[in-house]
Write an enzyme that holds these catalytic residues in place. Sequence first.
Site, mmCIF file in Angstrom:
data_model
loop_
_atom_site.group_PDB
_atom_site.id
_atom_site.type_symbol
_atom_site.label_atom_id
_atom_site.label_comp_id
_atom_site.label_asym_id
_atom_site.label_seq_id
_atom_site.Cartn_x
_atom_site.Cartn_y
_atom_site.Cartn_z
ATOM 1 C CG HIS A 190 -0.167 0.139 2.502
ATOM 2 N ND1 HIS A 190 0.299 -1.122 2.984
ATOM 3 C CD2 HIS A 190 0.300 1.260 3.135
ATOM 4 C CE1 HIS A 190 0.662 -0.719 4.287
ATOM 5 N NE2 HIS A 190 0.781 0.752 4.331
ATOM 6 C CB ALA A 191 1.135 4.561 -1.504
#
Length: 135
Positions: free
Chosen positions: A51-52
């Site tokens: 994820h970011a």
Amino acid sequence: MDFRNYKLLNFSVMGDLRGNLVSLEENKNIPFCIKRVYYIYNTSDKERGFHAHTRLEQVAVVLSGECEFVLDSGKSREVIKLDTPSVGLYIGIGIWREMRNFSSNCVLMVLASEYYDENEYIRDYDEFLKFKGIK
């Protein structure tokens, strides 16, 4: 937006025959106000992350053991190994991260600039590329 929005932070170690001490202070050697601290352990054969973040900054510190981060700017990927508590990994906004190769004794502490908010996670890689203006 900086495409390489991460860096290693070398912390000062104070020590003598009794052992070592590393002090972490917000807006000093941690480049933001700390709103959340969490740690990850017992993950030796698992991969995490994927994820970011749209607003969150983090500093990851291995307190024990070692692990690897795969950091992706959308234009390039880099593998960074953390294996000492005297070095932190700053990860800024908009960096895709994957964590892997945790040693059996790894304890990974993460300092975060924001409280937990699921809505600011980007968990789809194509959405991440759109956020970065690449796709």
